[in-house]
Design a protein around this motif. Structure first.
Motif, short mmCIF file in Angstrom:
data_model
loop_
_atom_site.label_atom_id
_atom_site.label_comp_id
_atom_site.label_asym_id
_atom_site.label_seq_id
_atom_site.Cartn_x
_atom_site.Cartn_y
_atom_site.Cartn_z
N ASN A 79 -26.84 -14.66 -116.79
CA ASN A 79 -25.24 -14.38 -117.00
C ASN A 79 -24.94 -13.22 -117.79
OD1 ASN A 79 -24.72 -16.61 -115.20
ND2 ASN A 79 -24.76 -18.01 -116.90
N THR A 80 -25.95 -12.42 -118.43
CA THR A 80 -25.71 -11.40 -119.15
C THR A 80 -25.44 -9.99 -118.53
OG1 THR A 80 -27.01 -12.31 -120.80
CG2 THR A 80 -26.59 -9.94 -121.32
N LYS A 81 -24.32 -9.32 -118.60
CA LYS A 81 -24.10 -8.16 -117.87
C LYS A 81 -25.08 -7.02 -118.42
CE LYS A 81 -20.30 -4.97 -117.05
NZ LYS A 81 -18.77 -4.58 -117.22
N ASP A 82 -25.67 -6.10 -117.36
CA ASP A 82 -26.65 -5.08 -117.68
C ASP A 82 -25.78 -4.11 -118.62
OD1 ASP A 82 -28.24 -6.21 -115.95
OD2 ASP A 82 -27.61 -4.79 -114.30
N MET A 83 -26.69 -3.85 -119.82
CA MET A 83 -26.19 -2.87 -120.85
C MET A 83 -26.21 -1.35 -120.33
SD MET A 83 -24.53 -2.58 -123.59
CE MET A 83 -24.65 -4.44 -123.95
N PHE A 84 -25.11 -0.64 -120.38
CA PHE A 84 -25.17 0.83 -120.14
C PHE A 84 -25.94 1.36 -121.47
CE2 PHE A 84 -23.12 4.81 -121.16
CZ PHE A 84 -23.27 5.32 -119.82
N GLN A 94 -36.67 11.57 -125.74
CA GLN A 94 -37.70 11.16 -124.85
C GLN A 94 -37.25 10.80 -123.43
OE1 GLN A 94 -39.47 8.41 -128.23
NE2 GLN A 94 -41.04 8.34 -126.69
N ASP A 95 -38.01 10.39 -122.55
CA ASP A 95 -37.82 10.01 -121.07
C ASP A 95 -38.22 8.68 -120.88
OD1 ASP A 95 -36.72 10.32 -118.39
OD2 ASP A 95 -38.65 11.37 -117.72
N VAL A 96 -37.13 8.07 -119.91
CA VAL A 96 -37.61 6.69 -119.70
C VAL A 96 -37.38 6.56 -118.01
CG1 VAL A 96 -36.70 5.41 -121.63
CG2 VAL A 96 -35.06 5.90 -119.91
N GLU A 97 -38.36 5.26 -117.40
CA GLU A 97 -38.05 5.16 -116.34
C GLU A 97 -37.63 3.76 -116.07
OE1 GLU A 97 -38.70 7.50 -114.21
OE2 GLU A 97 -39.72 8.89 -115.60
N GLU A 98 -37.43 3.34 -114.83
CA GLU A 98 -37.04 1.97 -114.40
C GLU A 98 -38.63 1.21 -114.60
OE1 GLU A 98 -36.48 4.67 -112.51
OE2 GLU A 98 -34.35 4.32 -111.82
N GLY A 99 -38.23 0.17 -115.28
CA GLY A 99 -39.35 -0.85 -115.79
C GLY A 99 -39.67 -0.80 -117.44
N ASP A 100 -39.55 0.45 -117.92
CA ASP A 100 -39.78 0.57 -119.27
C ASP A 100 -38.99 -0.49 -120.08
OD1 ASP A 100 -41.22 2.71 -118.44
OD2 ASP A 100 -39.67 4.22 -119.55
N GLU A 101 -39.54 -0.89 -121.08
CA GLU A 101 -39.15 -2.01 -122.11
C GLU A 101 -38.66 -1.40 -123.28
OE1 GLU A 101 -40.16 -6.17 -124.41
OE2 GLU A 101 -41.74 -5.23 -123.35
N LEU A 102 -37.33 -1.61 -123.44
CA LEU A 102 -36.53 -0.84 -124.80
C LEU A 102 -35.99 -1.90 -125.52
CD1 LEU A 102 -34.26 1.65 -122.68
CD2 LEU A 102 -36.70 1.73 -123.52
N SER A 103 -36.08 -1.55 -127.02
CA SER A 103 -35.43 -2.41 -128.10
C SER A 103 -34.02 -1.48 -128.21
CB SER A 103 -36.36 -2.67 -129.29
OG SER A 103 -35.44 -2.78 -130.26
N PHE A 104 -33.07 -2.31 -128.39
CA PHE A 104 -31.64 -1.53 -128.85
C PHE A 104 -30.90 -2.41 -129.41
CE2 PHE A 104 -31.34 -3.71 -124.65
CZ PHE A 104 -30.11 -4.25 -124.73
N MET A 105 -29.82 -1.77 -130.05
CA MET A 105 -28.69 -2.24 -130.51
C MET A 105 -27.38 -2.17 -129.60
SD MET A 105 -29.38 -1.15 -134.58
CE MET A 105 -27.76 -2.00 -135.32
N VAL A 106 -26.32 -2.66 -130.00
CA VAL A 106 -25.15 -2.58 -129.24
C VAL A 106 -23.95 -1.91 -130.23
CG1 VAL A 106 -23.50 -3.71 -127.68
CG2 VAL A 106 -25.79 -4.42 -127.78
N SER A 107 -23.46 -0.88 -129.48
CA SER A 107 -22.54 -0.18 -130.13
C SER A 107 -21.25 -0.34 -129.47
CB SER A 107 -22.56 1.33 -130.27
OG SER A 107 -21.61 2.07 -130.79
N THR A 108 -19.99 -0.58 -130.14
CA THR A 108 -18.83 -0.64 -129.15
C THR A 108 -17.81 0.55 -129.46
OG1 THR A 108 -18.99 -3.03 -129.43
CG2 THR A 108 -16.71 -2.10 -128.86
N ASP A 115 -18.96 -1.37 -124.48
CA ASP A 115 -20.27 -1.63 -125.10
C ASP A 115 -21.28 -0.61 -124.50
OD1 ASP A 115 -19.44 -3.64 -126.72
OD2 ASP A 115 -20.21 -5.24 -125.42
N ALA A 116 -22.19 -0.17 -125.35
CA ALA A 116 -23.32 0.76 -124.98
C ALA A 116 -24.65 0.57 -125.87
CB ALA A 116 -22.97 2.25 -124.93
N ALA A 117 -25.65 0.66 -125.24
CA ALA A 117 -26.93 0.76 -126.06
C ALA A 117 -26.90 1.77 -127.17
CB ALA A 117 -28.19 0.59 -125.13
N ALA A 118 -27.27 1.51 -128.01
CA ALA A 118 -27.60 2.45 -129.43
C ALA A 118 -28.78 2.06 -130.16
CB ALA A 118 -26.29 2.09 -130.37
N ASN A 119 -29.18 3.23 -130.78
CA ASN A 119 -30.54 2.99 -131.63
C ASN A 119 -31.57 2.66 -130.90
OD1 ASN A 119 -29.11 3.99 -134.03
ND2 ASN A 119 -28.39 1.76 -134.44
N ILE A 120 -31.80 3.26 -129.64
CA ILE A 120 -32.78 2.70 -128.67
C ILE A 120 -34.22 3.05 -129.00
CG2 ILE A 120 -33.70 2.89 -126.24
CD1 ILE A 120 -30.73 3.52 -125.53
#
Length: 292
Positions: A79-84, A94-108, A115-120
């Motif tokens: 039920n969690t909306k995908d994060m932009f 750096q470059d990323v591809e589909e399937g890469d695992e990321l750690s991130f915070m959320v910035s508004t 919302d958008a991912a930050a500090n990836i």
């Protein structure tokens, strides 16, 4: 900005007038992203977790659009909306591809409440290097007839207004996937090709795929040359137009040379995506010498 959600269309005046009345009552009292539903009820977005929390999340890259430099991360439950995310938030360009695992915070964004991912941080790559029989390659999509013109060696320059190929250095190899549409250029490519002396039967052959190759497939492997910006005057040069397969006014400002191209040994079903994406295919479909 007032947007009215009308799944069935504005089939009676009250849908719009009710929305205007609700907007008058809401506009000075509710936060951004308040939604006036079709039945007149109001949904107010809950305060974003990114506005108050320093919590880090983990997720996988679900989609990337390199041309527009953004993507989405799938994380949390169903039920969690995908994060932009925007490429500017990636570490050290750096470059990323589909399937890469990321750690991130959320910035508004305080202006629009989005919302958008930050500090990836990039945790791991999603590429599958363990299967010795497959290879993961970058892929881009193109519709007919231009996909066939490129695969058959007539089209030696691809032009775009976006920056899709800009990040990739000369010599990068990619697969060409054929989209599901026919590009609606009003057959102006035929006029361009005839300007070089080609006859109707020759043009028909060049704009056709071989048997066994069709829409929705990766059909060829391409080696990119340099990418550079052009002027309209340069794009209107007759030789340039024939290399692109389009008149100068119809071409994009950024030109990418095609150094070489060859059909795969067989077509491979690949779902198209925007920009450059990745797909794993069997190594035995790649023509000899391309993986050396």
């Amino acid at each position: 900005v007032l947007c009215v959600h009308c799944p069935k269309g504005i089939y009676e005046d009250s849908i719009w007038t009710n929305a205007l009345e609700q907007y008058q009552n809401w506009s000075d009292k509710k936060p951004p992203n308040t939604i006036v539903e079709w039945d007149g009820t109001i949904t107010t977005k809950k305060k974003s977790i990114g506005a108050t929390s320093n919590e880090r999340f983990k997720g996988q890259v679900k989609f990337v659009n390199r041309e527009k430099r953004f993507g989405f991360i799938k994380y949390g439950g169903s039920n969690t909306k995908d994060m932009f995310f925007h490429f500017n938030a990636l570490p050290n360009n750096q470059d990323v591809e589909e399937g890469d695992e990321l750690s991130f915070m959320v910035s508004t964004n305080q202006k629009n409440g989005k919302d958008a991912a930050a500090n990836i941080e990039i945790v791991s790559s999603g590429s599958n290097d363990n299967d010795v029989n497959t290879v993961q390659m970058r892929v881009f999509s193109m519709n007919l007839p231009f996909a066939a013109l490129l695969s058959n060696g007539y089209k030696t320059i691809e032009t775009r207004n976006g920056t899709m190929f800009t990040p990739y250095e000369e010599g990068t190899k990619m697969l060409l996937q054929v989209g599901q549409r026919i590009y609606p250029d009003g057959n102006r490519h035929i006029d361009v090709m005839k300007s070089g002396g080609l006859q109707d039967d020759e043009i028909e052959t060049l704009k056709s795929l071989p048997p066994g190759f069709t829409k929705g497939m990766a059909v060829a492997i391409v080696e990119l040359g340099k990418t550079y910006e052009t002027t309209l005057e340069e794009r209107c040069d007759p030789d340039f137009q024939r290399s692109v397969g389009a008149f100068g006014a119809d071409s994009g400002m950024r030109a990418t040379e095609i150094k070489r191209v060859e059909y795969l040994k067989r077509g491979v079903k690949v779902s198209g995506q925007g920009g450059v994406f990745k797909a794993s295919i069997d190594k035995d479909v790649i023509p000899n010498g391309w993986l050396d």
